[in-house]
Design an enzyme around this catalytic site. Structure first.
Site, PDB file in Angstrom:
ATOM      1  N   CYS A  34       0.810  -1.225   0.000  1.00 43.33           N
ATOM      2  CA  CYS A  34       0.000   0.000   0.000  1.00 43.33           C
ATOM      3  C   CYS A  34       0.842   1.273   0.000  1.00 43.33           C
ATOM      4  O   CYS A  34       0.321   2.365  -0.188  1.00 43.33           O
ATOM      5  CB  CYS A  34      -0.928   0.020   1.210  1.00 43.33           C
ATOM      6  SG  CYS A  34      -0.019   0.094   2.749  1.00 43.33           S
ATOM      7  N   CYS A 103      -1.515  -4.589   7.574  1.00 36.18           N
ATOM      8  CA  CYS A 103      -1.177  -3.367   8.308  1.00 36.18           C
ATOM      9  C   CYS A 103      -0.580  -3.741   9.672  1.00 36.18           C
ATOM     10  O   CYS A 103       0.345  -3.072  10.148  1.00 36.18           O
ATOM     11  CB  CYS A 103      -2.413  -2.496   8.483  1.00 36.18           C
ATOM     12  SG  CYS A 103      -3.446  -2.420   7.010  1.00 36.18           S
TER      13      CYS A 103
HETATM   14 FE1  FES Z   1      -1.392   0.534   4.273  1.00 30.27          FE
HETATM   15 FE2  FES Z   1      -3.053  -0.271   6.131  1.00 30.27          FE
HETATM   16  S1  FES Z   1      -3.487   0.046   4.076  1.00 30.27           S
HETATM   17  S2  FES Z   1      -0.936   0.064   6.291  1.00 30.27           S
END
Ligand code: FES
Length: 127
Positions: A34, A103
C-alpha cells in the site's frame, strides 16, 4: 468485518505518538502493498523496553495496530518483544478485517527492525 471499537478508539486517540527522545532502537519500515510507512522508537535499558512511541503514515488499522503495540511493548524484555506477533496485536484490537491484516504485519516488522537497530548500536558501543 467492520472495525472494532478498540480499533476506532486507538485510531481516534492513538497512544504514544511521536518521536521518542533518547530512543536507542529505531525501526522504519514500509508496506510494499500500500506504500504506507511506520516508524517505531524504543528506549531500552538493562534489556527492558522502558518506553515506546511511534509515527505511522498509514491507514486506521496501521495506526491502531502501532498504538496497541507500543502499549504492549512497555516493560517487555527484548526476548519477549521479539515474540510480539501481528496476531497478538490483532487479538488486542478484537480483530481486523482480512484486507487489513497486512497493516498489523508492518507493526511486527517495525518492532523487529527497531530491535535489530538496537543490536547494531550495541555492537558499535552506541546503545
Ligand atoms: Fe497501508 Fe493499512 S493500508 S498500512
Amino acid at each position: 468485518m467492520e472495525y472494532t471499537n478498540a480499533v476506532l478508539d486507538h485510531f481516534r486517540n492513538p497512544r504514544n505518538v511521536g518521536e521518542l527522545e533518547g530512543a536507542n532502537a529505531i525501526g522504519k519500515v514500509g508496506s510494499p502493498s500500500c506504500g504506507d510507512k511506520m516508524e517505531m522508537y524504543l528506549k531500552i535499558e538493562d534489556g527492558i523496553i522502558k518506553d515506546a512511541k511511534f509515527m505511522t503514515f498509514g491507514c486506521a488499522a496501521a495506526i491502531s495496530s502501532s498504538s496497541v503495540a507500543t502499549e504492549l511493548l512497555k516493560g517487555l524484555t527484548i526476548e519477549e518483544a521479539l515474540q510480539l506477533t501481528n496476531q497478538r496485536v490483532v487479538e488486542e484490537l478484537g480483530g481486523l478485517p482480512e484486507a487489513k491484516i497486512h497493516c498489523s504485519v508492518m507493526v511486527e516488522e517495525a518492532v523487529k527492525a527497531a530491535l535489530e537497530d538496537y543490536e547494531e548500536r550495541k555492537k558499535q558501543g552506541k546503545a
